[in-house]
Design a protein around this motif. Structure first.
Motif, short mmCIF file in Angstrom:
data_model
loop_
_atom_site.label_atom_id
_atom_site.label_comp_id
_atom_site.label_asym_id
_atom_site.label_seq_id
_atom_site.Cartn_x
_atom_site.Cartn_y
_atom_site.Cartn_z
N LEU A 4 4.96 24.31 -34.45
CA LEU A 4 5.75 23.14 -34.08
C LEU A 4 7.05 23.64 -33.45
CD1 LEU A 4 6.31 20.06 -34.14
CD2 LEU A 4 7.29 20.41 -36.43
N VAL A 5 7.26 23.28 -32.19
CA VAL A 5 8.48 23.65 -31.47
C VAL A 5 9.38 22.42 -31.43
CG1 VAL A 5 9.42 24.41 -29.25
CG2 VAL A 5 7.23 25.32 -30.06
N VAL A 6 10.63 22.59 -31.82
CA VAL A 6 11.57 21.48 -31.88
C VAL A 6 12.82 21.84 -31.08
CG1 VAL A 6 12.97 20.04 -33.42
CG2 VAL A 6 10.75 20.89 -34.19
N GLN A 7 13.29 20.89 -30.27
CA GLN A 7 14.47 21.13 -29.46
C GLN A 7 15.19 19.82 -29.18
OE1 GLN A 7 15.88 24.03 -28.29
NE2 GLN A 7 17.51 22.73 -27.52
N VAL A 8 16.52 19.87 -29.19
CA VAL A 8 17.32 18.71 -28.76
C VAL A 8 17.12 18.58 -27.25
CG1 VAL A 8 19.64 17.78 -28.51
CG2 VAL A 8 18.98 18.95 -30.62
N LYS A 9 16.60 17.46 -26.82
CA LYS A 9 16.21 17.28 -25.43
C LYS A 9 17.40 17.37 -24.47
CE LYS A 9 13.19 14.58 -22.52
NZ LYS A 9 12.24 13.49 -22.48
N ASP A 10 18.52 16.80 -24.83
CA ASP A 10 19.68 16.77 -23.94
C ASP A 10 20.72 17.83 -24.28
OD1 ASP A 10 18.66 14.66 -22.41
OD2 ASP A 10 19.36 13.20 -23.88
N ASP A 11 20.30 18.91 -24.94
CA ASP A 11 21.18 20.03 -25.25
C ASP A 11 21.67 20.62 -23.92
OD1 ASP A 11 22.32 22.49 -25.89
OD2 ASP A 11 20.72 23.07 -27.26
N LEU A 33 5.08 20.06 -29.30
CA LEU A 33 6.47 20.13 -28.87
C LEU A 33 7.13 18.80 -29.21
CD1 LEU A 33 8.92 21.28 -27.39
CD2 LEU A 33 7.82 20.65 -25.23
N PHE A 34 8.17 18.87 -30.03
CA PHE A 34 8.88 17.66 -30.44
C PHE A 34 10.30 17.72 -29.93
CE2 PHE A 34 11.54 15.45 -33.67
CZ PHE A 34 11.12 14.16 -33.38
N TRP A 35 10.65 16.75 -29.10
CA TRP A 35 12.00 16.65 -28.57
C TRP A 35 12.83 15.72 -29.45
CZ3 TRP A 35 13.33 19.93 -24.95
CH2 TRP A 35 12.39 20.39 -24.02
N ARG A 42 23.77 19.97 -29.98
CA ARG A 42 22.84 21.04 -30.36
C ARG A 42 22.58 21.08 -31.87
NH1 ARG A 42 21.71 25.38 -27.35
NH2 ARG A 42 20.78 27.15 -28.37
N HIS A 43 23.61 20.85 -32.65
CA HIS A 43 23.50 20.89 -34.12
C HIS A 43 22.49 19.88 -34.65
CE1 HIS A 43 24.81 21.57 -38.22
NE2 HIS A 43 24.95 20.27 -38.36
N HIS A 44 22.24 18.82 -33.93
CA HIS A 44 21.27 17.83 -34.39
C HIS A 44 19.85 18.37 -34.43
CE1 HIS A 44 24.17 14.28 -33.52
NE2 HIS A 44 24.43 14.89 -34.66
N GLY A 45 19.64 19.51 -33.79
CA GLY A 45 18.36 20.19 -33.94
C GLY A 45 18.14 20.69 -35.36
#
Length: 67
Positions: A4-11, A33-35, A42-45
């Protein structure tokens, strides 16, 4: 191994295309992939799942081994 890949989309520091490339190059069939959307922070990731655990719970439920 399921991934599972997680990233803040608007980072603003990370390009979405880089994350997509990383995801695309993971050599497993069982991947997602979860946005995290709705924030550029960024911290919200790191805090996103504590505030909205649904995606993580769904992932764990789908991949739990039964004895």
């Amino acid at each position: 191994m399921p991934t599972l890949v997680v990233q803040v989309k608007d980072d603003v520091i990370t390009r979405q295309s880089d994350i997509q490339t990383i995801y695309d190059n993971i050599p497993v069939a069982d991947k997602k992939l979860f946005w995290i959307e709705g924030t550029p922070i960024r911290h919200h990731g790191y805090t996103g799942f504590s505030e909205h655990p649904e995606q993580m719970i769904e992932w764990y439920d789908a991949h739990m081994k039964t004895a």
